[in-house]
Design an enzyme around this catalytic site. Sequence first.
Site, PDB file in Angstrom:
ATOM      1  N   CYS A  62       0.816  -1.225   0.000  1.00  0.00           N
ATOM      2  CA  CYS A  62       0.000   0.000   0.000  1.00  0.00           C
ATOM      3  C   CYS A  62       0.841   1.263   0.000  1.00  0.00           C
ATOM      4  O   CYS A  62       1.924   1.303   0.572  1.00  0.00           O
ATOM      5  CB  CYS A  62      -0.884   0.026   1.236  1.00  0.00           C
ATOM      6  N   ARG A 102       4.892   0.477  -6.228  1.00  0.00           N
ATOM      7  CA  ARG A 102       4.898  -0.378  -5.046  1.00  0.00           C
ATOM      8  C   ARG A 102       3.981  -1.589  -5.232  1.00  0.00           C
ATOM      9  O   ARG A 102       4.079  -2.550  -4.471  1.00  0.00           O
ATOM     10  CB  ARG A 102       4.436   0.416  -3.822  1.00  0.00           C
ATOM     11  N   TRP A 149      -2.800  -2.707  -1.716  1.00  0.00           N
ATOM     12  CA  TRP A 149      -2.374  -4.054  -2.114  1.00  0.00           C
ATOM     13  C   TRP A 149      -3.076  -4.982  -1.138  1.00  0.00           C
ATOM     14  O   TRP A 149      -2.726  -5.034   0.044  1.00  0.00           O
ATOM     15  CB  TRP A 149      -0.856  -4.162  -2.014  1.00  0.00           C
ATOM     16  N   ASN A 185      -1.221   1.411   5.793  1.00  0.00           N
ATOM     17  CA  ASN A 185      -0.311   0.448   5.166  1.00  0.00           C
ATOM     18  C   ASN A 185       0.176  -0.474   6.266  1.00  0.00           C
ATOM     19  O   ASN A 185       0.650   0.007   7.301  1.00  0.00           O
ATOM     20  CB  ASN A 185       0.866   1.195   4.511  1.00  0.00           C
ATOM     21  N   GLY A 186       0.047  -1.800   6.065  1.00  0.00           N
ATOM     22  CA  GLY A 186       0.492  -2.746   7.096  1.00  0.00           C
ATOM     23  C   GLY A 186      -0.637  -3.707   7.408  1.00  0.00           C
ATOM     24  O   GLY A 186      -1.565  -3.880   6.615  1.00  0.00           O
ATOM     25  N   GLU A 236      19.114 -15.731  -9.830  1.00  0.00           N
ATOM     26  CA  GLU A 236      18.588 -14.393 -10.107  1.00  0.00           C
ATOM     27  C   GLU A 236      17.982 -14.328 -11.515  1.00  0.00           C
ATOM     28  O   GLU A 236      16.915 -13.735 -11.714  1.00  0.00           O
ATOM     29  CB  GLU A 236      19.702 -13.351  -9.934  1.00  0.00           C
ATOM     30  N   LYS A 281      14.085 -13.329 -12.203  1.00  0.00           N
ATOM     31  CA  LYS A 281      13.717 -12.206 -13.089  1.00  0.00           C
ATOM     32  C   LYS A 281      12.688 -12.671 -14.100  1.00  0.00           C
ATOM     33  O   LYS A 281      11.686 -12.016 -14.331  1.00  0.00           O
ATOM     34  CB  LYS A 281      14.923 -11.676 -13.866  1.00  0.00           C
ATOM     35  N   GLU A 316       9.208 -13.489 -12.463  1.00  0.00           N
ATOM     36  CA  GLU A 316       8.520 -12.289 -11.982  1.00  0.00           C
ATOM     37  C   GLU A 316       7.780 -11.554 -13.083  1.00  0.00           C
ATOM     38  O   GLU A 316       6.646 -11.167 -12.911  1.00  0.00           O
ATOM     39  CB  GLU A 316       9.557 -11.287 -11.460  1.00  0.00           C
ATOM     40  N   HIS A 330      20.053 -35.643 -10.242  1.00  0.00           N
ATOM     41  CA  HIS A 330      19.484 -36.265  -9.044  1.00  0.00           C
ATOM     42  C   HIS A 330      17.965 -36.084  -8.988  1.00  0.00           C
ATOM     43  O   HIS A 330      17.366 -36.200  -7.923  1.00  0.00           O
ATOM     44  CB  HIS A 330      20.152 -35.701  -7.791  1.00  0.00           C
ATOM     45  N   LYS A 344       6.660  -3.756  -4.768  1.00  0.00           N
ATOM     46  CA  LYS A 344       8.082  -3.395  -4.733  1.00  0.00           C
ATOM     47  C   LYS A 344       8.643  -3.528  -3.330  1.00  0.00           C
ATOM     48  O   LYS A 344       9.726  -4.040  -3.124  1.00  0.00           O
ATOM     49  CB  LYS A 344       8.242  -1.956  -5.246  1.00  0.00           C
TER      50      LYS A 344
HETATM   51  O1  M6R Z   1      13.814  -4.253  -0.782  1.00  0.00           O
HETATM   52  P1  M6R Z   1      14.429  -5.623  -0.610  1.00  0.00           P
HETATM   53  O2  M6R Z   1      15.738  -5.762  -1.284  1.00  0.00           O
HETATM   54  O3  M6R Z   1      14.471  -6.039   0.834  1.00  0.00           O
HETATM   55  O4  M6R Z   1      13.405  -6.594  -1.326  1.00  0.00           O
HETATM   56  C1  M6R Z   1      13.587  -7.981  -1.295  1.00  0.00           C
HETATM   57  C2  M6R Z   1      12.759  -8.669  -2.350  1.00  0.00           C
HETATM   58  O5  M6R Z   1      11.394  -8.430  -2.140  1.00  0.00           O
HETATM   59  C3  M6R Z   1      13.128  -8.201  -3.755  1.00  0.00           C
HETATM   60  O6  M6R Z   1      14.480  -8.393  -4.022  1.00  0.00           O
HETATM   61  C4  M6R Z   1      12.294  -8.948  -4.813  1.00  0.00           C
HETATM   62  O7  M6R Z   1      12.647 -10.285  -4.834  1.00  0.00           O
HETATM   63  C5  M6R Z   1      12.492  -8.287  -6.160  1.00  0.00           C
HETATM   64  N1  M6R Z   1      11.238  -7.876  -6.690  1.00  0.00           N
HETATM   65  C6  M6R Z   1      13.119  -9.155  -7.176  1.00  0.00           C
HETATM   66  O8  M6R Z   1      13.204  -8.518  -8.406  1.00  0.00           O
END
Ligand code: M6R
Length: 610
Positions: free
Chosen positions: A2, A27, A76, A102-103, A482, A486, A489, A505, A605
């Site tokens: 949020c 966000r 959110w 937010n929370g 990673e 990517k 996501e 395995h 985000k």
């Molecule tokens: O703000 P942070 O680095 O703590 O966030 C951690 C993860 O939420 C963040 O890296 C997430 O995996 C990304 N969206 C990946 O692209």
Amino acid sequence: MCGIVGFIGKEEAAPILLDGLSRLEYRGYDSAGLAVYGEDNGVRVVKTKGRLQALFDLTQGGATLHGAVGLGHTRWATHGEPSDVNSHPHVSERGRFVVVHNGIIENYAELREFLQRKGVRFASQTDSEVVAQLLEYHYREDFLEAVRKTLGQLRGAYALGILCADAPDKLVAVRKDSPLVLGHGDDFQMLASDVTAVIKYTREVTYLDNGELAIITAQGFQVYDSYFQPVEKERHHVDWEISAAEKGGYEHFMAKEIMEQPEAFRKTVFPRIRDGRVVLDDLCFDRDYLGKLDKIYIIACGSSYHVGMVAKYNFERLLRKPVEVALASEFRYSEPIVTKSTLALVISQSGETIDTLTAMREAKRLGARVLSIVNVVGSSIARESDDVLYTWAGPEIAVATTKAYSTQMALTYLIALYFADLMQTISREEYSEVVSELLLVPTKLEQILAQRDSVQYFASLYFNQPSIFFIGRNIDYAIGLEGSLKLKEISYIHSEAYAAGELKHGTISLIEPGTLVVALASYGPLFEKMMSNIVEVKSRGADVVGLTVESRVEGIHRIADHVMEVPDTHPMLLPSLDVVPLQLFAYYIALQRGCDIDKPRNLAKSVTVE
Ligand code: M6R
């Protein structure tokens, strides 16, 4: 998660609130709303499920809401589906209190029951509405007293913006575990979940600390601690330009941020290298302390965790100390073995990820010294760490991290060199070689980015794949994690990253004719072993896109169907180069599939709920 924006001043609030919300879109959200108080109409609320454009259309860009004080919110969903009625702002039954949140209010169910027994009728299924209703319940013509009594009953994490129709000359902002920042103008004040929402209007900001409450009027503000005692706050000047948070001609923030990586790397690394030496002015570790370390615990989530996975290889090789990499969400509940001789390295772009923040607090409670790597200045993790190193990546807007990952990685190199130098576990020759190579990374990144068309071509061949595997060994495996994240996501293609030797395995049963395997083979010492693993998947019909360094291209060309290459560098710095073609690959695949690249479905985000 949020996003909150608040404004109080002399101008019409609604267009400013909408503009602020548009800067918080990154966000992640599923609905949005505005509440504005005007002398003629009292409080008016407009809220809707869906994108901000719907709210913009409903209010004609804010023109239908008149008044110089108001609150805006992007939601959110956690408690209650995304819907008009569950959107914020929430209004108390009698219409006096307006709340954005937010929370998560953890004890909302019992509070809701309590209020319902008193005859209060709820409009939504959210946890947040209890705050508005509780304020009304406690209200005896004293706004602040109602806030005080309400806060006394709330458990959980919250950033709150509160407006009371009986006292429309002020807003109240409260922060507990969810970020809030105040923005100060000559004749207005703002509040927001982060500075991107206020930077167009003011660069003078104050970060609220945990447990603090602010009373904000058009003329100024006063902050109070959790005991309602006044506190003096330090003001900060934000020195980045609004353009840093805009697309600048790119189709997506992600594309812009990928292209910004050479510069972000320079900004993060170059000022910290002087006369061939790593200088970390902000740190004061000594040989004795490092020598006695029993363990380095790296704690993070998502891509930041993947940075930790790479760092483990580099730290263990250079420092000869055990390094454990923990997912923050697991760490806290796993009875971790932490002592006063443990160093916790906490990595977070936002500095607000609740899992990481709470894990960090647990590590501290158990006696660890905490060093953090953070991008957002003044964020919770930065402020609560014993030591902090900032990545100078600038604001990262796309949900999928790119430049933050790269700059975090860069700082892990500097920390490894700084510690190894103090501990005398690195030879002079290797130290100098790595430092010289570090200075060449930005130019090499520019070279890779200049060849992005070839990656786009590979993406055009494979964008319809149902599933894509990433394999590698050692550091290459960690980079594959990673690359795979990517892709998942932003393109919604199923993907897995595997240590190449582990494939046989179990997972190799999934390889069939046409399955795409991205094989990372840049780490020299295990190149031959990787070639065997590539042959194994080729023999089962896989299509292989290899990724390697220039000097090994020929070796892999003989086996793989296609090859992406990066310049040679010192092995410990390979992740910085290798990750870029993988980011581009994910980006171009998502582009071909028509995905919402900057705001992928279901993702936020900054993840500020557990
Ligand atoms: O703000 P942070 O680095 O703590 O966030 C951690 C993860 O939420 C963040 O890296 C997430 O995996 C990304 N969206 C990946 O692209």
